[in-house]
Write a protein that holds these residues in place. Sequence first.
Motif, short mmCIF file in Angstrom:
data_model
loop_
_atom_site.label_atom_id
_atom_site.label_comp_id
_atom_site.label_asym_id
_atom_site.label_seq_id
_atom_site.Cartn_x
_atom_site.Cartn_y
_atom_site.Cartn_z
N GLY A 13 50.63 -7.78 21.28
CA GLY A 13 49.66 -8.38 20.39
C GLY A 13 50.17 -9.65 19.73
O GLY A 13 49.42 -10.60 19.54
N LEU A 14 51.47 -9.68 19.42
CA LEU A 14 52.07 -10.89 18.84
C LEU A 14 51.93 -12.06 19.80
O LEU A 14 51.50 -13.16 19.40
N ILE A 16 49.82 -12.40 22.31
CA ILE A 16 48.41 -12.77 22.50
C ILE A 16 47.90 -13.57 21.30
O ILE A 16 47.23 -14.59 21.46
N ALA A 17 48.25 -13.11 20.08
CA ALA A 17 47.78 -13.82 18.88
C ALA A 17 48.35 -15.23 18.83
O ALA A 17 47.65 -16.19 18.48
N ALA A 18 49.63 -15.38 19.21
CA ALA A 18 50.24 -16.70 19.19
C ALA A 18 49.56 -17.61 20.21
O ALA A 18 49.28 -18.79 19.93
N ALA A 19 49.24 -17.06 21.40
CA ALA A 19 48.55 -17.88 22.41
C ALA A 19 47.17 -18.27 21.93
O ALA A 19 46.71 -19.39 22.17
N LEU A 20 46.50 -17.35 21.20
CA LEU A 20 45.16 -17.67 20.68
C LEU A 20 45.22 -18.77 19.65
O LEU A 20 44.35 -19.65 19.62
N PHE A 37 48.37 -12.79 13.56
CA PHE A 37 49.76 -12.93 13.99
C PHE A 37 50.72 -12.52 12.88
O PHE A 37 51.68 -11.78 13.10
N SER A 38 50.45 -12.98 11.65
CA SER A 38 51.33 -12.65 10.53
C SER A 38 51.31 -11.16 10.23
O SER A 38 52.36 -10.56 9.94
N LEU A 41 53.29 -9.45 12.80
CA LEU A 41 54.71 -9.73 12.57
C LEU A 41 55.26 -8.85 11.45
O LEU A 41 56.40 -8.35 11.54
N SER A 42 54.44 -8.63 10.41
CA SER A 42 54.92 -7.77 9.32
C SER A 42 55.05 -6.32 9.81
O SER A 42 55.98 -5.61 9.42
N LEU A 43 54.13 -5.89 10.71
CA LEU A 43 54.28 -4.56 11.31
C LEU A 43 55.58 -4.47 12.10
O LEU A 43 56.30 -3.46 12.04
N GLU A 44 55.88 -5.55 12.84
CA GLU A 44 57.10 -5.57 13.65
C GLU A 44 58.34 -5.49 12.76
O GLU A 44 59.29 -4.76 13.06
#
Lengths: 83, 94, 154
Positions: A13-14, A16-20, A37-38, A41-44
């Motif tokens: 998902g990170l 994909i969100a960055a590509a979007l 994305f953020s 990232l906080s989940l990660e």
Amino acid sequence: MIAMIAHTLVLVGLVIAAALVFRFRDLLSAAIAFGVFSFLLSLEFYILQAPDVAIAEAGIGAGLTTAIYMVAIKGTERTEAEE
Amino acid sequence: MKQYIKAAVLLVLLAAFLVPTLSLDFGNPAETSLDDYFIRYGQEQTGGNNIVADVLMDFRGFDTLGEATVLLTAVLAVGLVFRRLHKEEEYEYE
Amino acid sequence: MSMSKIVRAAADIIFVFILTFGFYIVAHGHLTPGGGFQGGAVIATGFVLLIAAYGSRALLDRFGKEWFRSSEALGLLVFIGTAFVALFLGATFFANWLANGGLIFGEAVAFGPNPGDLNTGGVIPIMNIAVGIEVLGALSLIVLYMLSGTEEGA
């Protein structure tokens, strides 16, 4: 096993969100994608056992930065200029 | 010809970043003397249970002072850029 | 400029919980993950939610920029003042002059994982609260300044 699947989903998902964020021409959509994305990232960060950084990322990255981008888009233009 | 050089440079850069990353041993740092010191003596010297807070506010207070200064500077800069210029407030040359 | 009634009612309810969570993070900074910066950022997010729901005019009528500006200055002053008190007591700058002293926040803690006690930590809780006040003022001010710069006549 469940944790491994969740971790992989967050990482995919990170990306994909960055590509979007890169793809969207509509800057409002790009700002929302950056908020997603953020959040991922906080989940990660939380999965990697850094709850300190996770709280800071969720508050600043997902909350305040999105709001600041919204204000900036409201003050300027909504769509990216064609080259 | 040109794109082959570009691709080669990209591949070399990718390898230069990926090889050290993949060969790193995560969770097993080479030097741990400072970590061991903070974990062993942090609680009794500062009285805080959260070692991160101990390091941020006590052992390295100057770091937090610098962070607060950065935030103050950011607010000053934003206020400077976004202030409204009234007619009578505009800077006048002598 | 304010959003619909549903958004405003939801913001009213959620704001209370965001504020509680933020102050919890700040107050328990020396026991649990988090601290002044994170808690201040969470509280500032709550204020930004109010701005998004009601518009900056409604918030400025209640608080005013002076409120946020003075909260930022107060946080910085408390932070640097706590550090300076250590100098007057004969210790080094930023020394923890309250830890294990028996005064406020002065209980000693046992080594190893334990549930923790709010009354520990020396100057760490004071500095956490100071940094929290400063960050909540600063981050809210940034959004307020940007809004006042982009809205015409606001």
